[in-house]
Scaffold this active site. Structure first.
Site, PDB file in Angstrom:
ATOM      1  N   ARG A 106       0.816  -1.234   0.000  1.00 46.95           N
ATOM      2  CA  ARG A 106       0.000   0.000   0.000  1.00 46.95           C
ATOM      3  C   ARG A 106       0.845   1.277   0.000  1.00 46.95           C
ATOM      4  NH1 ARG A 106      -2.923  -2.868   4.055  1.00 46.95           N
ATOM      5  NH2 ARG A 106      -4.637  -4.063   3.158  1.00 46.95           N
ATOM      6  N   LYS A 165       2.032  11.187 -11.831  1.00 44.62           N
ATOM      7  CA  LYS A 165       1.118  10.301 -12.563  1.00 44.62           C
ATOM      8  C   LYS A 165       1.826   8.983 -12.834  1.00 44.62           C
ATOM      9  CE  LYS A 165      -2.094  13.216 -15.160  1.00 44.62           C
ATOM     10  NZ  LYS A 165      -2.593  13.497 -16.521  1.00 44.62           N
ATOM     11  N   GLU A 201       7.065  16.915 -26.123  1.00 43.16           N
ATOM     12  CA  GLU A 201       6.536  17.461 -24.863  1.00 43.16           C
ATOM     13  C   GLU A 201       7.150  18.831 -24.555  1.00 43.16           C
ATOM     14  OE1 GLU A 201       4.051  16.035 -23.476  1.00 43.16           O
ATOM     15  OE2 GLU A 201       4.170  13.876 -23.807  1.00 43.16           O
ATOM     16  N   LYS A 224       5.968  22.362 -15.701  1.00 40.14           N
ATOM     17  CA  LYS A 224       5.171  21.235 -15.216  1.00 40.14           C
ATOM     18  C   LYS A 224       4.939  21.350 -13.710  1.00 40.14           C
ATOM     19  CE  LYS A 224       3.915  16.586 -15.493  1.00 40.14           C
ATOM     20  NZ  LYS A 224       3.964  15.349 -16.272  1.00 40.14           N
ATOM     21  N   GLU A 281      -5.450  16.752 -11.396  1.00 40.56           N
ATOM     22  CA  GLU A 281      -6.084  17.031 -12.678  1.00 40.56           C
ATOM     23  C   GLU A 281      -7.557  17.384 -12.534  1.00 40.56           C
ATOM     24  OE1 GLU A 281      -4.280  15.097 -16.047  1.00 40.56           O
ATOM     25  OE2 GLU A 281      -6.242  14.753 -16.921  1.00 40.56           O
ATOM     26  N   ARG A 329      -4.365  21.036 -14.875  1.00 34.84           N
ATOM     27  CA  ARG A 329      -3.356  20.036 -15.236  1.00 34.84           C
ATOM     28  C   ARG A 329      -3.674  19.368 -16.569  1.00 34.84           C
ATOM     29  NH1 ARG A 329      -0.180  15.582 -11.529  1.00 34.84           N
ATOM     30  NH2 ARG A 329       0.986  14.710 -13.264  1.00 34.84           N
ATOM     31  N   ASN A 340      -2.010  17.968 -21.450  1.00 37.32           N
ATOM     32  CA  ASN A 340      -2.317  16.878 -22.374  1.00 37.32           C
ATOM     33  C   ASN A 340      -2.640  17.353 -23.788  1.00 37.32           C
ATOM     34  OD1 ASN A 340      -1.893  14.411 -21.081  1.00 37.32           O
ATOM     35  ND2 ASN A 340      -3.739  14.687 -19.848  1.00 37.32           N
ATOM     36  N   HIS A 388      -2.626  14.903 -26.645  1.00 37.25           N
ATOM     37  CA  HIS A 388      -2.561  13.555 -26.079  1.00 37.25           C
ATOM     38  C   HIS A 388      -3.831  12.743 -26.329  1.00 37.25           C
ATOM     39  CE1 HIS A 388       1.029  15.090 -24.239  1.00 37.25           C
ATOM     40  NE2 HIS A 388       1.256  13.988 -23.561  1.00 37.25           N
ATOM     41  N   HIS A 446      -3.135   9.426 -27.843  1.00 37.10           N
ATOM     42  CA  HIS A 446      -3.432   8.148 -27.193  1.00 37.10           C
ATOM     43  C   HIS A 446      -4.233   7.244 -28.115  1.00 37.10           C
ATOM     44  CE1 HIS A 446      -2.932   9.678 -22.753  1.00 37.10           C
ATOM     45  NE2 HIS A 446      -1.800   9.615 -23.421  1.00 37.10           N
ATOM     46  N   HIS A 465       5.560   7.406 -27.774  1.00 42.87           N
ATOM     47  CA  HIS A 465       4.544   8.298 -27.217  1.00 42.87           C
ATOM     48  C   HIS A 465       4.627   9.708 -27.808  1.00 42.87           C
ATOM     49  CE1 HIS A 465       1.893  10.223 -24.353  1.00 42.87           C
ATOM     50  NE2 HIS A 465       2.874  10.955 -23.867  1.00 42.87           N
TER      51      HIS A 465
END
Lengths: 440, 440
Positions: free
Chosen positions: B197, B219, B261, B303, B313, B317, B321, B324, B328, B341
């Protein structure tokens, strides 16, 4: 030291009385006012860790019932888990699934995924869907029905939850609802923590185990073949809804399993509650709803108090794991699903108590009382005969409470209601306990 | 609007100059003092979300070098990510893996698990282990070497990390170290978030992509066959160590991928940085360490500024993206690992820019500048030819930015350096963009 709310004469049941008789007799009136000590005056304990000021808020507020037409509706008992902006209520009472407003106030967005299992779904899934959607036509509910049992609390089963969520195109504003026992709550909670990096989550525990322990406090996760709950997250729900009605359909073994955790709270921090249990165990075995509501409430208050002070198990929270280190070894070594969690914890508690006694930390009478109450609750007092000393040692070596190679244990120390969480004990006592309870 | 620190005459490279020539020419002196605007004066942007006051602290403090005997040792540039009690530093500079004290101050406990891949391990694993253990005999290091590529960012590979951790009996006081690119960082981070955990976690990014973006901000996660990064956690590291040395061994395609990026930060919120890139792209392609240190620092500052304001987010935030959502879809639809990516993001950025233009939100010249800089960076400006409108639509429907069924996109609006995150756009423009860039 008598229970402060329940006159002793109400407790004179024999353990052979049938459930039906006990239920009808209503020894404790259903509307009894529970005079429970305020949180600040909960029996203090020595934990071996520095205890912060108790921050538990036990709400005296009765939640307004907005559907007076339903005759069964009754304001639930509310226990608040105080975790700052992640605080949440636990609603406790009979017939709460028939009060849709309780759940619906915690649903954000329009999509819900109910995660349940093959045993619970036929009994309570429809009722849960109704509770989520009655008078709330904007909400649509999906469900995923998993196989039932600790042996399925693994990555493969977890993936079925993700598959369903993604196939259903659930977005970040959805809510996952765990409908079931501890296994469902742990898996659904971890899925909610991980799906899209975290979505809303509600617990509807249907077993005693889940109602008094696992649904509260945000521990979620799955097992690894080499260790229990090794993969997971601390992730708090929006609310916990404890409807006592499902206890009527709970198998006897499951009922007993949950009682192991109830007994635990008494042993580690609440002597008065332990004494109440010694007196009221027959009522609990008879599933008396009033007695159970009290036992659940007091268990949740104890758990909420601990979790509020130590959410991520820096120290104090570990005390909730009395008997669990030995118990997890039984579950892992004997095979997940062979023994119920509470059965393993009961055997583990006897072992922890035995070791505490060998260390000279508790007296004979406490050892006897522990044996007696576990037997009363129809729980085992020793591990399965196939367990060996080596099995215990190798599995306990990967316990989450090992720190820098040292195994820390929760042991009783002093009068009833006191425990320590420590790695500072004579290794000989541990070895003797292991040899006394397992094959070499 | 000229770059505030780099004279224009230093920028007169032709794009055909060889990397070696450029590297030797040292157009920007290595010890140039970067006069970067203070965080409070970072170019403001319209985000379509309410921006809180910027809370970025760019530390001017130079970290003391405690091993002056090492000739390469040089105090790193430090960017602080301000997240209350989860704040952490990003160290940026050449040769940082040769400064063990940087890493060691963030190791708690005695056990470390380095997670890396088959490409990076032969190059940098020994150096990393030395950095963790030199002068620190109490620490033992395990490592797990995963296959390299986005196609392995899945549950099956993740389980190998858990297997290794449990077999090695790592306890809660251990530290997981991600040594590699974005895939390793995402998987190791999610493993660290979930193992017992949650355990300590350090990022050592070795690709531009990871150094300027994915290693910062917490993330973490893995892909699902139906969608990218669908399963994960927000989980912050103890520190990020960006050593620019590994850029020397980075394949050209990987370098270009990371630049997608870098370009993004300019487009969404930092016009001055975009202009600097337009001037300095040849230096970046030539892997000039000083230019790269600046590009990494300014990217991380952007960032960190965004993440500090909106860790999970809620809105702002999401602007990170840009490109993206389309990207994606390319990664998922075309097959994980087929395109890098950043290549997919580049094509996605062109699509987002095209759509912004169709909506009348940006003028022609900005569209041209985006095409030009991506081409300069040797990045694609359109998706693979096999992508269909239907593939885009079905994959984008499960994007994490869908809320209550509505797809929200990051689009440019206004002058360079301004964007919006919105679901409030003419659906026709999206359809036209999809048709313009893919088969029907």
């Amino acid at each position: 030291m008598a229970s402060s709310f329940c006159p002793k004469q109400a407790l004179s049941f024999t353990s052979s009385a049938s459930a039906h008789q006990l239920h009808q007799s209503r020894a404790i009136p259903r509307d009894i006012h529970v005079r429970f000590p305020a949180s600040g005056s909960l029996p203090s304990s020595r934990y071996g860790v520095k205890s912060k000021a108790a921050r538990l808020k036990v709400s005296a507020t009765k939640v307004m019932d907005q559907s007076p037409s339903k005759s069964r509706s009754k304001a639930p008992t509310v226990v608040e888990v105080d975790l700052g902006n992640r605080s949440y209520p636990i609603y406790i009472g009979a017939g709460l699934l028939d009060q849709p407003e309780l759940l619906q106030r915690h649903i954000h967005g329009k999509r819900v995924l109910v995660v349940t299992n093959t045993t619970v779904a036929p009994l309570y899934l429809d009722r849960t869907i109704s509770a989520l959607t009655d008078g709330n036509p904007n909400v649509t509910v999906e469900s995923v029905i998993l196989p039932d049992g600790e042996q399925f609390k693994n990555m493969e089963t977890l993936m079925k939850v993700f598959d369903k969520a993604i196939e259903s195109r659930l977005d970040r504003r959805c809510t996952f609802v765990a409908l079931g026992g501890g296994v469902i709550g742990d898996m659904c909670g971890y899925a909610a923590a991980s799906y899209l990096r975290g979505v809303n989550f509600i617990q509807i525990p249907t077993t005693v185990m889940a109602q008094v322990d696992s649904s509260v406090g945000g521990k979620t996760g799955i097992n690894h073949p080499l260790g229990k709950n090794m993969i997971g997250a601390f992730y708090q729900p929006q609310c916990v809804l404890v409807d006592t009605d499902p206890l009527t359909t709970l198998p006897d073994k499951e009922l007993a399993s949950g009682l192991a955790e109830v007994i635990k709270y008494g042993l580690i921090r609440d002597a008065e509650f332990f004494e109440w249990q010694e007196q009221n165990m027959p009522l609990l075995l008879a599933r008396d709803p009033t007695a159970f509501t009290y036992a659940i409430k007091r268990s949740c208050e104890n758990k909420a108090d601990v979790v509020s002070q130590d959410e991520k198990e820096g120290g104090l929270r570990a005390t909730l794991n009395l008997g669990h280190t030995f118990g997890h070894a039984v579950e892992t070594g004997f095979g997940y699903g062979q023994w119920l969690h509470g059965e393993a914890v009961a055997a583990g508690t006897v072992m922890a108590v035995d070791m505490s006694h060998r260390l000279g930390w508790i007296d004979d009478s406490l050892v006897e009382r522990v044996h007696k109450i576990l037997q009363q609750a129809k729980l085992p007092t020793s591990p399965p005969e196939t367990m060996t000393v080596e099995m215990f040692k190798s599995i306990m070596a990967v316990d989450k409470k090992v720190a820098d190679g040292k195994l820390r244990l929760i042991l009783l120390k002093g009068p009833l209601g006191n425990c320590v969480f420590t790695g500072d004990y004579d290794q000989k006592a541990l070895d003797e306990t292991l040899r006394a309870f397992s094959k070499s």
